[in-house]
Scaffold this motif. Structure first.
Motif, PDB file in Angstrom:
ATOM      1  N   LEU A  93       0.936  -1.254   0.081  1.00 52.81           N
ATOM      2  CA  LEU A  93       0.054   0.030   0.138  1.00 52.81           C
ATOM      3  C   LEU A  93       0.933   1.252   0.226  1.00 52.81           C
ATOM      4  CD1 LEU A  93      -2.658  -1.104   2.679  1.00 52.81           C
ATOM      5  CD2 LEU A  93      -2.895  -0.954   0.101  1.00 52.81           C
ATOM      6  N   ALA A  94       2.050   1.170   0.304  1.00 54.66           N
ATOM      7  CA  ALA A  94       3.089   2.415   0.390  1.00 54.66           C
ATOM      8  C   ALA A  94       3.955   2.496  -0.854  1.00 54.66           C
ATOM      9  CB  ALA A  94       4.082   2.076   1.387  1.00 54.66           C
ATOM     10  N   ASN A  95       3.599   1.408  -1.964  1.00 58.00           N
ATOM     11  CA  ASN A  95       4.118   1.410  -3.320  1.00 58.00           C
ATOM     12  C   ASN A  95       3.295   2.374  -4.135  1.00 58.00           C
ATOM     13  OD1 ASN A  95       4.975   0.922  -5.769  1.00 58.00           O
ATOM     14  ND2 ASN A  95       5.419  -1.171  -5.041  1.00 58.00           N
ATOM     15  N   PRO A  96       4.030   3.473  -4.802  1.00 59.75           N
ATOM     16  CA  PRO A  96       3.268   4.481  -5.489  1.00 59.75           C
ATOM     17  C   PRO A  96       2.705   3.887  -6.905  1.00 59.75           C
ATOM     18  CG  PRO A  96       5.609   4.598  -5.789  1.00 59.75           C
ATOM     19  CD  PRO A  96       5.553   3.550  -4.614  1.00 59.75           C
ATOM     20  N   THR A  97       2.883   2.654  -7.286  1.00 54.82           N
ATOM     21  CA  THR A  97       2.257   1.872  -8.108  1.00 54.82           C
ATOM     22  C   THR A  97       0.864   1.323  -7.953  1.00 54.82           C
ATOM     23  OG1 THR A  97       3.159  -0.307  -8.108  1.00 54.82           O
ATOM     24  CG2 THR A  97       4.323   1.465  -9.487  1.00 54.82           C
ATOM     25  N   THR A  98       0.530   1.320  -6.610  1.00 59.24           N
ATOM     26  CA  THR A  98      -0.939   0.720  -6.081  1.00 59.24           C
ATOM     27  C   THR A  98      -1.725   1.830  -6.224  1.00 59.24           C
ATOM     28  OG1 THR A  98       0.379  -0.800  -4.580  1.00 59.24           O
ATOM     29  CG2 THR A  98      -2.114  -0.414  -4.257  1.00 59.24           C
ATOM     30  N   HIS A  99      -2.864   1.788  -7.056  1.00 61.86           N
ATOM     31  CA  HIS A  99      -3.750   2.575  -7.360  1.00 61.86           C
ATOM     32  C   HIS A  99      -5.118   2.461  -6.612  1.00 61.86           C
ATOM     33  CE1 HIS A  99      -1.456   4.225 -10.951  1.00 61.86           C
ATOM     34  NE2 HIS A  99      -0.786   4.383 -10.032  1.00 61.86           N
ATOM     35  N   LEU A 100      -5.143   1.389  -5.687  1.00 59.74           N
ATOM     36  CA  LEU A 100      -6.352   1.315  -4.874  1.00 59.74           C
ATOM     37  C   LEU A 100      -7.107   2.402  -4.258  1.00 59.74           C
ATOM     38  CD1 LEU A 100      -7.656  -1.338  -4.312  1.00 59.74           C
ATOM     39  CD2 LEU A 100      -6.614  -1.353  -2.216  1.00 59.74           C
ATOM     40  N   THR A 101      -8.299   2.705  -4.556  1.00 62.31           N
ATOM     41  CA  THR A 101      -8.911   3.825  -3.799  1.00 62.31           C
ATOM     42  C   THR A 101      -9.898   3.426  -2.664  1.00 62.31           C
ATOM     43  OG1 THR A 101     -10.788   3.604  -5.539  1.00 62.31           O
ATOM     44  CG2 THR A 101      -8.820   5.421  -5.883  1.00 62.31           C
ATOM     45  N   LYS A 102     -10.247   2.305  -2.530  1.00 65.95           N
ATOM     46  CA  LYS A 102     -11.118   1.539  -1.659  1.00 65.95           C
ATOM     47  C   LYS A 102     -10.720   0.192  -1.101  1.00 65.95           C
ATOM     48  CE  LYS A 102     -16.063   0.629  -0.264  1.00 65.95           C
ATOM     49  NZ  LYS A 102     -17.301   0.426  -0.914  1.00 65.95           N
ATOM     50  N   LEU A 103     -10.385  -0.021   0.319  1.00 67.54           N
ATOM     51  CA  LEU A 103     -10.059  -1.040   1.025  1.00 67.54           C
ATOM     52  C   LEU A 103     -10.811  -1.458   2.134  1.00 67.54           C
ATOM     53  CD1 LEU A 103      -7.878  -3.340   1.143  1.00 67.54           C
ATOM     54  CD2 LEU A 103      -6.420  -1.821   2.496  1.00 67.54           C
ATOM     55  N   VAL A 104     -11.488  -2.726   2.155  1.00 65.99           N
ATOM     56  CA  VAL A 104     -12.311  -3.135   3.034  1.00 65.99           C
ATOM     57  C   VAL A 104     -11.630  -4.291   4.012  1.00 65.99           C
ATOM     58  CG1 VAL A 104     -14.561  -3.764   3.846  1.00 65.99           C
ATOM     59  CG2 VAL A 104     -14.208  -2.302   1.830  1.00 65.99           C
ATOM     60  N   THR A 120       1.062   2.903   9.313  1.00 69.01           N
ATOM     61  CA  THR A 120       2.378   3.540   8.869  1.00 69.01           C
ATOM     62  C   THR A 120       2.551   3.398   7.307  1.00 69.01           C
ATOM     63  OG1 THR A 120       3.244   2.536  11.012  1.00 69.01           O
ATOM     64  CG2 THR A 120       4.946   3.125   9.054  1.00 69.01           C
ATOM     65  N   ALA A 121       2.272   2.285   6.665  1.00 70.72           N
ATOM     66  CA  ALA A 121       2.080   2.055   5.103  1.00 70.72           C
ATOM     67  C   ALA A 121       1.277   3.393   4.806  1.00 70.72           C
ATOM     68  CB  ALA A 121       1.960   0.980   4.739  1.00 70.72           C
ATOM     69  N   LEU A 122       0.315   3.559   5.233  1.00 72.82           N
ATOM     70  CA  LEU A 122      -0.419   4.693   4.536  1.00 72.82           C
ATOM     71  C   LEU A 122      -0.219   6.036   4.676  1.00 72.82           C
ATOM     72  CD1 LEU A 122      -4.098   3.008   5.406  1.00 72.82           C
ATOM     73  CD2 LEU A 122      -3.132   3.230   3.135  1.00 72.82           C
ATOM     74  N   LYS A 123       0.761   6.412   5.290  1.00 70.79           N
ATOM     75  CA  LYS A 123       1.377   7.764   5.399  1.00 70.79           C
ATOM     76  C   LYS A 123       1.722   8.179   4.276  1.00 70.79           C
ATOM     77  CE  LYS A 123       3.506   7.630  10.141  1.00 70.79           C
ATOM     78  NZ  LYS A 123       4.752   7.684  10.865  1.00 70.79           N
ATOM     79  N   GLY A 124       2.365   7.591   3.259  1.00 71.78           N
ATOM     80  CA  GLY A 124       2.588   8.238   2.035  1.00 71.78           C
ATOM     81  C   GLY A 124       1.888   7.727   0.728  1.00 71.78           C
ATOM     82  N   ASN A 125       0.770   6.987   1.188  1.00 73.58           N
ATOM     83  CA  ASN A 125      -0.408   6.570  -0.179  1.00 73.58           C
ATOM     84  C   ASN A 125      -0.948   7.741  -0.522  1.00 73.58           C
ATOM     85  OD1 ASN A 125      -3.165   5.556  -0.972  1.00 73.58           O
ATOM     86  ND2 ASN A 125      -1.975   3.765  -0.723  1.00 73.58           N
ATOM     87  N   GLN A 126      -1.098   7.800  -1.868  1.00 70.72           N
ATOM     88  CA  GLN A 126      -1.801   9.058  -2.464  1.00 70.72           C
ATOM     89  C   GLN A 126      -2.883   8.641  -3.341  1.00 70.72           C
ATOM     90  OE1 GLN A 126       1.376  11.173  -4.845  1.00 70.72           O
ATOM     91  NE2 GLN A 126       2.660  11.280  -2.851  1.00 70.72           N
ATOM     92  N   TYR A 127      -3.521   7.409  -3.018  1.00 70.99           N
ATOM     93  CA  TYR A 127      -4.828   6.963  -3.959  1.00 70.99           C
ATOM     94  C   TYR A 127      -5.880   6.719  -3.059  1.00 70.99           C
ATOM     95  CZ  TYR A 127      -1.426   7.275  -7.906  1.00 70.99           C
ATOM     96  OH  TYR A 127      -0.648   7.650  -8.895  1.00 70.99           O
ATOM     97  N   LEU A 128      -5.632   6.167  -1.903  1.00 69.36           N
ATOM     98  CA  LEU A 128      -6.497   5.490  -1.252  1.00 69.36           C
ATOM     99  C   LEU A 128      -7.637   6.606  -0.611  1.00 69.36           C
ATOM    100  CD1 LEU A 128      -7.635   2.603  -0.199  1.00 69.36           C
ATOM    101  CD2 LEU A 128      -6.560   3.291   2.022  1.00 69.36           C
ATOM    102  N   LYS A 129      -8.801   6.314  -0.966  1.00 67.04           N
ATOM    103  CA  LYS A 129     -10.043   7.447  -0.270  1.00 67.04           C
ATOM    104  C   LYS A 129     -10.940   6.860   0.732  1.00 67.04           C
ATOM    105  CE  LYS A 129     -10.216  10.061  -4.983  1.00 67.04           C
ATOM    106  NZ  LYS A 129      -9.635  11.190  -4.116  1.00 67.04           N
TER     107      LYS A 129
END
Length: 247
Positions: A93-104, A120-129
């Motif tokens: 999830l911290a990988n910039p190639t992961t474009h996931l916007t919704k995770l359940v 911790t991994a989601l600190k730098g995530n730029q896609y998950l909404k």
């Protein structure tokens, strides 16, 4: 069956795949299906709800996310990823190639170690909404401190579901600090947690609900499970906050 289905999905134009309560406990079967999903360029949403998928299957979950796939929604609710599986998925999830916007990840037996790795991994995530980690016992102060740290830097997460996580006042105090500085969240679910008046005061509702972006905050407190819904409707000058209680 897994190999055949995986091959069929790979060649298909499917946009949504729903396999609820399908007995996908076999790792080899799930791996084959996920490989097909990862290579289907039309697929956007995948749901494997209630399949007793365990931590060893985290590898194929990563396969769905690591590649530059078209998948933007992954629903893994009511499985048993636990801490081990969640910790394996978190770096992806911290990988910039992961474009996931919704995770359940609702009801996956995730505890402190898994939640800390995830937040911790989601600190730098730029896609998950949208993130749903409800019904996991992650309300301890350490987990909430890590979530607070994530919320202070994450600028994309808009919906956060934390109901029935064993959250008490101490954890809520830490979480409230993150909520007070975050400018992206629009919806927060905190119902079915053990919150008292002290925790409610720590939320600094008057500060949070004055923010133009916050549109929905739901929680309950007290021994009588009194529910409050807060609706903040931004206007050009003022916001109106409507409070309803249910006994």
């Amino acid at each position: 069956m897994g190999l055949a289905l995986g091959h069929a999905i790979k060649k298909s134009h499917l946009r949504t795949l729903v396999m609820h309560d399908s007995g996908l406990k076999d790792t080899a079967c799930v791996s084959a299906i996920s490989a097909g999903c990862a290579e289907c360029s039309f697929l956007h949403s995948v749901s494997f709800k209630s399949n007793e998928i365990g931590p060893l299957a985290a590898e194929w979950v990563c396969q769905l996310l690591e590649q530059d796939t078209s998948i933007t929604c992954l629903d893994m609710r009511s499985n048993i990823l636990a801490d081990q599986g969640t910790m394996s998925i978190a770096p992806t999830l911290a990988n910039p190639t992961t474009h996931l916007t919704k995770l359940v990840l609702f009801d996956n037996r995730i505890r402190k170690a898994g939640s800390v790795a995830l937040f911790t991994a989601l600190k730098g995530n730029q896609y998950l909404k949208s993130l749903d980690v409800s019904a996991n016992p992650i309300g301890c102060p350490i987990s909430m401190e890590t979530l607070k740290d994530m919320l202070t830097v994450n600028t994309t997460l808009e919906s956060l579901f934390l109901w029935k996580i064993g959250l008490q006042d101490e954890g809520l105090i830490a979480l409230s600090e993150g909520l007070s500085v975050n400018n992206a969240l629009k919806r927060v679910e905190l119902r079915s947690n053990t919150i008292t008046v002290a925790g409610l005061l720590a939320l600094r509702l008057e500060h949070i609900l004055q923010k133009a972006y916050m549109t929905y905050l739901r929680l309950c407190y007290g021994s009588h499970s009194v529910y409050f819904r807060f609706f903040s409707q931004p206007s050009t000058k003022n916001q109106q906050v409507h409070i309803q209680s249910y006994g």
